[in-house]
Design a protein around this motif. Sequence first.
Motif, PDB file in Angstrom:
ATOM      1  N   PHE A  57      14.710  62.379  46.406  1.00  0.00           N
ATOM      2  CA  PHE A  57      13.510  61.675  46.852  1.00  0.00           C
ATOM      3  C   PHE A  57      13.368  60.396  46.036  1.00  0.00           C
ATOM      4  CE2 PHE A  57      12.351  64.853  43.697  1.00  0.00           C
ATOM      5  CZ  PHE A  57      11.624  64.121  42.759  1.00  0.00           C
ATOM      6  N   ARG A  58      12.542  59.487  46.521  1.00  0.00           N
ATOM      7  CA  ARG A  58      12.392  58.200  45.848  1.00  0.00           C
ATOM      8  C   ARG A  58      11.741  58.346  44.485  1.00  0.00           C
ATOM      9  NH1 ARG A  58      11.222  53.082  49.466  1.00  0.00           N
ATOM     10  NH2 ARG A  58      10.301  52.418  47.514  1.00  0.00           N
ATOM     11  N   ARG A  59      12.257  57.582  43.534  1.00  0.00           N
ATOM     12  CA  ARG A  59      11.618  57.542  42.212  1.00  0.00           C
ATOM     13  C   ARG A  59      10.197  57.017  42.347  1.00  0.00           C
ATOM     14  NH1 ARG A  59      14.538  58.457  37.852  1.00  0.00           N
ATOM     15  NH2 ARG A  59      16.823  58.512  38.049  1.00  0.00           N
ATOM     16  N   GLY A  60       9.313  57.594  41.576  1.00  0.00           N
ATOM     17  CA  GLY A  60       7.927  57.142  41.587  1.00  0.00           C
ATOM     18  C   GLY A  60       7.070  57.791  42.650  1.00  0.00           C
ATOM     19  N   THR A  61       7.663  58.672  43.456  1.00  0.00           N
ATOM     20  CA  THR A  61       6.898  59.345  44.510  1.00  0.00           C
ATOM     21  C   THR A  61       5.972  60.391  43.902  1.00  0.00           C
ATOM     22  OG1 THR A  61       8.667  59.055  46.135  1.00  0.00           O
ATOM     23  CG2 THR A  61       7.065  60.791  46.575  1.00  0.00           C
ATOM     24  N   TYR A  62       4.743  60.407  44.367  1.00  0.00           N
ATOM     25  CA  TYR A  62       3.809  61.457  43.952  1.00  0.00           C
ATOM     26  C   TYR A  62       4.081  62.683  44.812  1.00  0.00           C
ATOM     27  CZ  TYR A  62      -0.497  64.069  43.186  1.00  0.00           C
ATOM     28  OH  TYR A  62      -1.410  65.060  42.878  1.00  0.00           O
ATOM     29  N   LEU A  63       4.501  63.762  44.174  1.00  0.00           N
ATOM     30  CA  LEU A  63       4.811  64.985  44.898  1.00  0.00           C
ATOM     31  C   LEU A  63       3.582  65.886  44.955  1.00  0.00           C
ATOM     32  CD1 LEU A  63       8.354  65.934  43.517  1.00  0.00           C
ATOM     33  CD2 LEU A  63       7.779  64.615  45.557  1.00  0.00           C
ATOM     34  N   ARG A  64       3.227  66.258  46.159  1.00  0.00           N
ATOM     35  CA  ARG A  64       2.115  67.181  46.328  1.00  0.00           C
ATOM     36  C   ARG A  64       2.566  68.600  46.018  1.00  0.00           C
ATOM     37  NH1 ARG A  64      -1.334  66.350  51.559  1.00  0.00           N
ATOM     38  NH2 ARG A  64      -2.547  67.852  50.328  1.00  0.00           N
ATOM     39  N   THR A  65       1.613  69.512  45.815  1.00  0.00           N
ATOM     40  CA  THR A  65       1.934  70.883  45.441  1.00  0.00           C
ATOM     41  C   THR A  65       2.898  71.530  46.418  1.00  0.00           C
ATOM     42  OG1 THR A  65      -0.199  71.177  44.344  1.00  0.00           O
ATOM     43  CG2 THR A  65       0.961  73.172  45.009  1.00  0.00           C
ATOM     44  N   TYR A  66       2.663  71.334  47.714  1.00  0.00           N
ATOM     45  CA  TYR A  66       3.543  71.976  48.690  1.00  0.00           C
ATOM     46  C   TYR A  66       4.939  71.364  48.684  1.00  0.00           C
ATOM     47  CZ  TYR A  66       2.189  68.137  51.935  1.00  0.00           C
ATOM     48  OH  TYR A  66       1.962  66.923  52.542  1.00  0.00           O
ATOM     49  N   MET A  67       5.070  70.125  48.197  1.00  0.00           N
ATOM     50  CA  MET A  67       6.396  69.521  48.078  1.00  0.00           C
ATOM     51  C   MET A  67       7.192  70.184  46.950  1.00  0.00           C
ATOM     52  SD  MET A  67       5.532  65.502  48.663  1.00  0.00           S
ATOM     53  CE  MET A  67       5.066  64.877  50.287  1.00  0.00           C
ATOM     54  N   TYR A  68       6.511  70.410  45.818  1.00  0.00           N
ATOM     55  CA  TYR A  68       7.157  71.152  44.734  1.00  0.00           C
ATOM     56  C   TYR A  68       7.588  72.532  45.229  1.00  0.00           C
ATOM     57  CZ  TYR A  68       5.665  67.949  40.953  1.00  0.00           C
ATOM     58  OH  TYR A  68       5.489  66.870  40.114  1.00  0.00           O
ATOM     59  N   ASP A  69       6.726  73.183  45.994  1.00  0.00           N
ATOM     60  CA  ASP A  69       7.029  74.532  46.474  1.00  0.00           C
ATOM     61  C   ASP A  69       8.216  74.530  47.422  1.00  0.00           C
ATOM     62  OD1 ASP A  69       5.029  75.559  44.950  1.00  0.00           O
ATOM     63  OD2 ASP A  69       3.636  75.954  46.601  1.00  0.00           O
ATOM     64  N   PHE A  70       8.312  73.498  48.268  1.00  0.00           N
ATOM     65  CA  PHE A  70       9.454  73.428  49.178  1.00  0.00           C
ATOM     66  C   PHE A  70      10.753  73.310  48.391  1.00  0.00           C
ATOM     67  CE2 PHE A  70      12.699  71.279  51.589  1.00  0.00           C
ATOM     68  CZ  PHE A  70      12.674  71.952  52.800  1.00  0.00           C
ATOM     69  N   ILE A  71      10.757  72.443  47.385  1.00  0.00           N
ATOM     70  CA  ILE A  71      11.971  72.269  46.570  1.00  0.00           C
ATOM     71  C   ILE A  71      12.367  73.597  45.921  1.00  0.00           C
ATOM     72  CG2 ILE A  71      12.920  71.165  44.512  1.00  0.00           C
ATOM     73  CD1 ILE A  71      11.140  68.732  45.146  1.00  0.00           C
ATOM     74  N   GLU A  72      11.383  74.310  45.376  1.00  0.00           N
ATOM     75  CA  GLU A  72      11.696  75.561  44.687  1.00  0.00           C
ATOM     76  C   GLU A  72      12.140  76.649  45.663  1.00  0.00           C
ATOM     77  OE1 GLU A  72       9.914  78.405  41.118  1.00  0.00           O
ATOM     78  OE2 GLU A  72       8.702  76.764  41.943  1.00  0.00           O
ATOM     79  N   LEU A  73      11.590  76.647  46.875  1.00  0.00           N
ATOM     80  CA  LEU A  73      12.045  77.598  47.883  1.00  0.00           C
ATOM     81  C   LEU A  73      13.514  77.349  48.230  1.00  0.00           C
ATOM     82  CD1 LEU A  73       9.051  77.804  50.405  1.00  0.00           C
ATOM     83  CD2 LEU A  73      10.044  79.704  49.120  1.00  0.00           C
ATOM     84  N   PHE A  74      13.889  76.093  48.318  1.00  0.00           N
ATOM     85  CA  PHE A  74      15.265  75.739  48.673  1.00  0.00           C
ATOM     86  C   PHE A  74      16.216  75.967  47.502  1.00  0.00           C
ATOM     87  CE2 PHE A  74      18.568  72.382  49.584  1.00  0.00           C
ATOM     88  CZ  PHE A  74      19.138  73.056  50.658  1.00  0.00           C
TER      89      PHE A  74
END
Length: 324
Positions: free
Chosen positions: A274-291
Amino acid sequence: MKLQQLRYIWEVARNNLNVSATADALFTSQPGISKQVRILEDELGIKIFHRSGKHLTEITPAGKEIIEIAGQVLDQVANIKRIAQEYKDREKGTLSIATTHTQARYALPTVIKEFIGRYPEVSLHMHQGTPVQISEMASRGGVDFAIATEALELFENLVMMPCYRWNRSVIMRHDHPLASERTLTLEALAKHPIVTYVFGFTGRSQLDKAFNSAGYTPRVVFTATDADVIKTYVRLGLGVGIVASMAYDPDLDSNLVARDASHLFEASTTKIGFRRGTYLRTYMYDFIELFAPHLNREVVDAAMATDSKDELDKLFNGLKLPTH
């Protein structure tokens, strides 16, 4: 100076100076974009674009610097909106992913099912393309995440994190001469027509590297971006197929024989970026960890804090990745 003007020059640059294509992408008029760009240039007292008649021909040196900063400004505006949405409703929003067919078809279904179960009010959008297209979409902010094996390293503004390692299987019809061989060699494969991925897709570079290093030239007679298409043409007898092992299902592909080829080819690593400097929302963190379960929030934040690819590589150096 207006935010809209910054968006216009940024999008014009993204669309290869094609104002008509930019207008279509932004659902506005071509004259309106041209007018706002000229107003911005007049305000700044410099030209952002060189012109030939009514056509934009080149970005000026000053324009390149201005457009780069405009992109950063637009990123921060997007981050402000994400922060507001996060605090307003943590479980509502959108998530866009760009990936290849192999990932979409074989690696992501269970992840997406679990994610939608957790976040039914998050609208999920998937885009498929070549690894370069996928990486470019993420690099330009067109999608939130890029998931691919190839090309992510071409874009320095992406934070790339390793997810899992995978290798290949050779598939063939039951009546193929190699079907009786329990252990395959590159020499044996090189004697038969091969059906596999298009160059630049799904770790194809590792395949070519292995044959070249051994001094063999593979007889690649058909290539495709889709493992299911490859299997179709193997069934027709065009040759043996070389596909990601995850793409072979013993039940669905019972009319084909599969042989492990991990001893022939170096394993490949699928990454998420993902792009540097992007603000990751909680569900984005969760998607990464699920994958990729090893990429928890702490690890992702550490990756985001790095300043270069070298620092990223050091962060994940020695990490034992799961295999698919």
